[in-house]
Design a protein around this motif. Sequence first.
Motif, short mmCIF file in Angstrom:
data_model
loop_
_atom_site.label_atom_id
_atom_site.label_comp_id
_atom_site.label_asym_id
_atom_site.label_seq_id
_atom_site.Cartn_x
_atom_site.Cartn_y
_atom_site.Cartn_z
N LEU A 58 25.49 -13.77 -3.54
CA LEU A 58 25.41 -15.21 -3.81
C LEU A 58 26.80 -15.85 -3.85
CD1 LEU A 58 22.66 -15.42 -6.58
CD2 LEU A 58 22.52 -16.31 -4.24
N VAL A 59 27.80 -15.11 -4.30
CA VAL A 59 29.14 -15.68 -4.43
C VAL A 59 30.11 -15.16 -3.37
CG1 VAL A 59 28.87 -16.16 -6.89
CG2 VAL A 59 29.84 -13.97 -6.16
N GLU A 60 29.58 -14.45 -2.40
CA GLU A 60 30.42 -13.90 -1.34
C GLU A 60 31.19 -15.03 -0.66
OE1 GLU A 60 29.09 -11.86 2.67
OE2 GLU A 60 28.66 -10.59 0.94
N GLY A 61 32.49 -14.83 -0.51
CA GLY A 61 33.33 -15.82 0.16
C GLY A 61 33.86 -16.91 -0.76
N LEU A 62 33.44 -16.90 -2.02
CA LEU A 62 33.92 -17.90 -2.98
C LEU A 62 34.99 -17.28 -3.86
CD1 LEU A 62 30.54 -19.47 -4.21
CD2 LEU A 62 32.02 -20.26 -2.35
N ASP A 63 36.07 -18.02 -4.08
CA ASP A 63 37.05 -17.53 -5.03
C ASP A 63 36.56 -17.84 -6.44
OD1 ASP A 63 37.79 -20.19 -5.76
OD2 ASP A 63 39.38 -20.23 -4.26
N THR A 64 37.30 -17.38 -7.44
CA THR A 64 36.87 -17.53 -8.83
C THR A 64 36.65 -18.99 -9.21
OG1 THR A 64 38.05 -15.52 -9.41
CG2 THR A 64 37.44 -16.96 -11.22
N ALA A 104 30.42 -23.58 -8.76
CA ALA A 104 29.02 -23.41 -8.35
C ALA A 104 28.13 -23.20 -9.57
CB ALA A 104 28.89 -22.23 -7.38
N ALA A 105 28.58 -22.37 -10.51
CA ALA A 105 27.80 -22.14 -11.72
C ALA A 105 27.67 -23.43 -12.53
CB ALA A 105 28.44 -21.03 -12.57
N LYS A 106 28.74 -24.20 -12.60
CA LYS A 106 28.70 -25.47 -13.34
C LYS A 106 27.73 -26.44 -12.67
CE LYS A 106 31.64 -29.22 -15.00
NZ LYS A 106 33.02 -29.74 -15.06
#
Length: 145
Positions: free
Chosen positions: A116-122, A128-130
Amino acid sequence: MRGEPRLFHLLAQAHRAVVQRAERESVAQLGVTPTQLALLYALEGEAGVAMTTVARLLELSPAALSGLADRCEAAGLVTRRPSASDGRAIELVATPHGRDLREKSYPLLSDLNARLVEGLDTTEQVAAAKFLTGLIDRFGKSRGD
């Protein structure tokens, strides 16, 4: 409306894609659906959980939970028993097979979350979670629906 981001449409497409992939992989790897796993997660760490509590946790109607519990009971994942504190209430308890399956599901869940978070930095993961949490807060049942 033209030129605006199609977030509602994109969110619906993303939801379908993620749910369908989770369904396929869960059934292929474990022989159960994500909904059946959700029931097992709701019973984690508990000797028994009242069906009304499980329905609330999973946001299911009593009838829908009853059908889910029937399927899980037939698969040997849970059992029903009368509540020790309220003779009218029924509790669900994960069987040893259900607990074992729940433990076996953690790597699958971890893999799905990682994709789900592949390719996203921290920073992007936090954003995204927010965003998703904000949607739940603004549109969820907790707002008095």
